[in-house]
Design a protein around this motif. Structure first.
Motif, PDB file in Angstrom:
ATOM      1  N   SER A 113       0.833  -1.215   0.000  1.00  0.00           N
ATOM      2  CA  SER A 113       0.000   0.000   0.000  1.00  0.00           C
ATOM      3  C   SER A 113       0.863   1.258   0.000  1.00  0.00           C
ATOM      4  N   GLY A 114       2.067   1.158   0.535  1.00  0.00           N
ATOM      5  CA  GLY A 114       3.000   2.295   0.434  1.00  0.00           C
ATOM      6  C   GLY A 114       3.298   2.613  -1.020  1.00  0.00           C
ATOM      7  N   TYR A 115       3.526   1.574  -1.800  1.00  0.00           N
ATOM      8  CA  TYR A 115       3.795   1.773  -3.231  1.00  0.00           C
ATOM      9  C   TYR A 115       2.565   2.375  -3.918  1.00  0.00           C
ATOM     10  N   ALA A 116       1.392   1.798  -3.579  1.00  0.00           N
ATOM     11  CA  ALA A 116       0.152   2.259  -4.213  1.00  0.00           C
ATOM     12  C   ALA A 116      -0.129   3.733  -3.886  1.00  0.00           C
ATOM     13  N   LYS A 117       0.148   4.115  -2.660  1.00  0.00           N
ATOM     14  CA  LYS A 117      -0.101   5.507  -2.255  1.00  0.00           C
ATOM     15  C   LYS A 117       0.773   6.466  -3.064  1.00  0.00           C
ATOM     16  N   LEU A 118       2.012   6.054  -3.232  1.00  0.00           N
ATOM     17  CA  LEU A 118       2.945   6.885  -3.983  1.00  0.00           C
ATOM     18  C   LEU A 118       2.559   6.947  -5.469  1.00  0.00           C
ATOM     19  N   TYR A 119       2.029   5.832  -5.947  1.00  0.00           N
ATOM     20  CA  TYR A 119       1.548   5.756  -7.330  1.00  0.00           C
ATOM     21  C   TYR A 119       0.425   6.776  -7.544  1.00  0.00           C
ATOM     22  N   ILE A 139      10.340  17.322  -7.082  1.00  0.00           N
ATOM     23  CA  ILE A 139      10.454  17.248  -8.535  1.00  0.00           C
ATOM     24  C   ILE A 139      10.014  15.868  -9.050  1.00  0.00           C
ATOM     25  N   LEU A 140       9.703  15.844 -10.344  1.00  0.00           N
ATOM     26  CA  LEU A 140       9.151  14.627 -10.958  1.00  0.00           C
ATOM     27  C   LEU A 140      10.062  14.124 -12.065  1.00  0.00           C
ATOM     28  N   GLY A 141      10.027  12.821 -12.270  1.00  0.00           N
ATOM     29  CA  GLY A 141      10.728  12.229 -13.401  1.00  0.00           C
ATOM     30  C   GLY A 141       9.706  11.725 -14.400  1.00  0.00           C
ATOM     31  N   ILE A 142      10.136  11.556 -15.649  1.00  0.00           N
ATOM     32  CA  ILE A 142       9.215  11.049 -16.677  1.00  0.00           C
ATOM     33  C   ILE A 142      10.004  10.232 -17.701  1.00  0.00           C
ATOM     34  N   ASP A 143       9.345   9.219 -18.255  1.00  0.00           N
ATOM     35  CA  ASP A 143       9.964   8.386 -19.287  1.00  0.00           C
ATOM     36  C   ASP A 143       9.296   8.739 -20.617  1.00  0.00           C
ATOM     37  N   GLY A 144      10.018   9.461 -21.460  1.00  0.00           N
ATOM     38  CA  GLY A 144       9.393  10.029 -22.655  1.00  0.00           C
ATOM     39  C   GLY A 144       9.249   9.104 -23.856  1.00  0.00           C
ATOM     40  N   GLN A 145       9.697   7.855 -23.740  1.00  0.00           N
ATOM     41  CA  GLN A 145       9.670   6.966 -24.913  1.00  0.00           C
ATOM     42  C   GLN A 145       8.326   6.950 -25.624  1.00  0.00           C
ATOM     43  N   ILE A 146       8.383   6.788 -26.928  1.00  0.00           N
ATOM     44  CA  ILE A 146       7.180   6.923 -27.753  1.00  0.00           C
ATOM     45  C   ILE A 146       6.083   5.911 -27.362  1.00  0.00           C
ATOM     46  N   SER A 147       6.509   4.734 -26.851  1.00  0.00           N
ATOM     47  CA  SER A 147       5.527   3.707 -26.477  1.00  0.00           C
ATOM     48  C   SER A 147       4.776   4.058 -25.193  1.00  0.00           C
ATOM     49  N   SER A 197       2.791   5.558 -16.038  1.00  0.00           N
ATOM     50  CA  SER A 197       2.822   6.288 -14.768  1.00  0.00           C
ATOM     51  C   SER A 197       2.964   5.346 -13.583  1.00  0.00           C
ATOM     52  N   SER A 198       3.402   4.113 -13.852  1.00  0.00           N
ATOM     53  CA  SER A 198       3.417   3.118 -12.781  1.00  0.00           C
ATOM     54  C   SER A 198       4.642   3.194 -11.881  1.00  0.00           C
ATOM     55  N   THR A 199       5.690   3.867 -12.335  1.00  0.00           N
ATOM     56  CA  THR A 199       6.877   4.009 -11.495  1.00  0.00           C
ATOM     57  C   THR A 199       6.868   5.414 -10.899  1.00  0.00           C
ATOM     58  N   PRO A 200       6.495   5.518  -9.632  1.00  0.00           N
ATOM     59  CA  PRO A 200       6.298   6.869  -9.068  1.00  0.00           C
ATOM     60  C   PRO A 200       7.616   7.617  -8.855  1.00  0.00           C
ATOM     61  N   MET A 201       8.002   8.335  -9.871  1.00  0.00           N
ATOM     62  CA  MET A 201       9.274   9.044  -9.775  1.00  0.00           C
ATOM     63  C   MET A 201       9.068  10.437  -9.185  1.00  0.00           C
ATOM     64  N   ILE A 202       9.151  10.479  -7.878  1.00  0.00           N
ATOM     65  CA  ILE A 202       9.014  11.741  -7.149  1.00  0.00           C
ATOM     66  C   ILE A 202      10.266  11.888  -6.299  1.00  0.00           C
ATOM     67  N   ARG A 203      10.856  13.072  -6.342  1.00  0.00           N
ATOM     68  CA  ARG A 203      12.065  13.322  -5.556  1.00  0.00           C
ATOM     69  C   ARG A 203      11.789  14.506  -4.636  1.00  0.00           C
ATOM     70  N   GLU A 204      11.820  14.230  -3.343  1.00  0.00           N
ATOM     71  CA  GLU A 204      11.530  15.283  -2.373  1.00  0.00           C
ATOM     72  C   GLU A 204      12.825  15.691  -1.702  1.00  0.00           C
ATOM     73  N   ASN A 205      13.138  16.959  -1.756  1.00  0.00           N
ATOM     74  CA  ASN A 205      14.416  17.441  -1.209  1.00  0.00           C
ATOM     75  C   ASN A 205      15.575  16.518  -1.580  1.00  0.00           C
ATOM     76  N   ASN A 206      15.617  16.206  -2.876  1.00  0.00           N
ATOM     77  CA  ASN A 206      16.708  15.374  -3.404  1.00  0.00           C
ATOM     78  C   ASN A 206      16.685  13.907  -2.994  1.00  0.00           C
ATOM     79  N   ARG A 207      15.598  13.463  -2.382  1.00  0.00           N
ATOM     80  CA  ARG A 207      15.521  12.064  -1.970  1.00  0.00           C
ATOM     81  C   ARG A 207      14.426  11.365  -2.779  1.00  0.00           C
ATOM     82  N   ASP A 208      14.771  10.210  -3.365  1.00  0.00           N
ATOM     83  CA  ASP A 208      13.773   9.451  -4.113  1.00  0.00           C
ATOM     84  C   ASP A 208      12.755   8.845  -3.161  1.00  0.00           C
ATOM     85  N   LEU A 209      11.469   9.063  -3.428  1.00  0.00           N
ATOM     86  CA  LEU A 209      10.444   8.478  -2.553  1.00  0.00           C
ATOM     87  C   LEU A 209      10.141   7.030  -2.937  1.00  0.00           C
ATOM     88  N   LEU A 210      10.508   6.695  -4.168  1.00  0.00           N
ATOM     89  CA  LEU A 210      10.254   5.358  -4.699  1.00  0.00           C
ATOM     90  C   LEU A 210      10.974   4.284  -3.894  1.00  0.00           C
TER      91      LEU A 210
END
Ligand SMILES: Nc1ncnc2c1ncn2[C@@H]1O[C@H](COP(=O)(O)OP(=O)(O)OP(=O)(O)O)[C@@H](O)[C@H]1O
Ligand SMILES: [Mg+2]
Length: 314
Positions: A65-71, A152-160, A178-191
């Motif tokens: 559920s931690g993963y799901a919340k971040l998702y 800050i957020l990360g994104i995977d721009g691939q065409i697929s 959008s399944s890999t929650p790439m969120i970085r809070e104060n330089n720390r990955d929450l994933l």
């Protein structure tokens, strides 16, 4: 949020033989393989219009559920940043062996609308226009990151990872991955990177953790790397012919409307080198996972991941 019917998923999970990718109860259609996970549709009435991504291997309900919340947080932040995403939801399944499996759900989109399928048949001009649109969509994230440096957020721009919107979706491209929650809070990955490490074979796990994981993640937060990855991946999708035009078009954007990103222009040579290296790494990685699967199967143990037979490269 999409309400995901749990009963069918419990039945599916209990009847699934992941190493052979078959369930004794339900037929599944594989919609797509990414490098890490599998997207599928389960042929059950309640799940007709839902695309599911299965993430196995959570050792507790809290972890799942931690993963799901971040998702959910990531998806909502993408929306706030102005990215168009499909309806989504999730379900957590507790298996009888006390392993928890997370199913991420999205409205099922037509195959021809997924951009790697769409671009395959496009004329050069249309394809370049699409690539330009994708680059502009990703630039919303870089804008968000400038405005919100502490989250800050990360994104995977691939065409697929993009789909042409249907009438009900508005004008902008839809972002699917959008399944890999790439969120970085104060330089720390929450994933929780453990979830990904667990899916790797043990020998590779340590190597990944020590050397590569941070590097792989960083790529998705860096505007230039995301564009290089998008352009280079057109080769995988069978459109090597577009590369020289795409590089010119993107470089033009980087000089004009995207000058604020302050990115060095791309070169054709780096695209070639990048693609070769990327293809090599993922091929090795998949072989290692298959070997791991074989060993566990020989030992009579369960292998919990659905793997592609091969990664299709044109
Ligand atoms: N909602 C959807 N409807 C129809 N097809 C989908 C949907 N979501 C994903 N797909 C198909 O599955 C493919 C892989 O999906 P996605 O990009 O989300 O996962 P991924 O690349 O496996 O992610 P990762 O590599 O990060 O694990 C897509 O390119 C697309 O073909
Ligand atoms: Mg993807």
């Amino acid at each position: 949020m999409i309400k995901v019917p749990i009963d069918v998923l419990v039945e599916y999970e209990e009847s699934l033989d992941p190493s052979r990718k078959i369930s004794s109860k339900y037929r599944i259609d594989i919609l797509g393989y990414g490098e890490i996970s599998t997207v599928m549709r389960i042929n059950a009435e309640e799940l007709q219009n839902i695309a599911l991504k299965r993430i196995p291997g959570f050792s507790s309900l809290e972890e799942a559920s931690g993963y799901a919340k971040l998702y959910v947080e990531y998806n909502e932040l993408l929306r706030k940043a102005g990215i168009n995403i499909p309806e989504y939801g999730y379900a957590i399944i507790e298996r009888s062996d006390k392993i928890y499996v997370l199913y991420l759900a999205q409205e099922l989109l037509p195959r021809e609308s997924i951009c790697n399928n769409a671009i395959r048949k496009m004329k050069i001009d249309d394809a370049l226009y699409l690539i330009e649109e994708v680059v502009l969509e990703t630039s919303k994230i870089w804008k968000w990151n400038l405005d919100n440096p502490y989250k800050i957020l990360g994104i995977d721009g691939q065409i697929s990872n993009w789909a042409l919107p249907g009438e009900e979706h508005g004008r902008d491209l839809l972002y699917l991955d959008s399944s890999t929650p790439m969120i970085r809070e104060n330089n720390r990955d929450l994933l929780n990177t453990e979830v990904f490490l667990r899916s790797a074979p043990p020998i590779i796990r340590t190597l990944l953790k020590r050397l590569y994981l941070q590097q792989i993640l960083d790529r998705y937060y860096d505007p230039r790397s995301v564009i290089v990855d998008l352009v280079a991946n057109l080769i995988k999708e069978g459109r090597r012919d577009l590369i020289k035009y795409a590089v010119a078009r993107v470089n033009n954007m980087l000089k004009t409307e995207l000058a604020w990103l302050e990115i060095e222009p791309l070169t054709l040579k780096e695209i070639e080198t990048y693609y070769k290296e990327d293809a090599r790494i993922w091929t090795i990685y998949l072989s290692a996972r298959k070997l791991h699967r074989r060993i566990l199967t020989l030992l009579g143990k369960r292998y919990d991941y659905l793997l592609p037979d091969e990664i299709k490269r044109y």
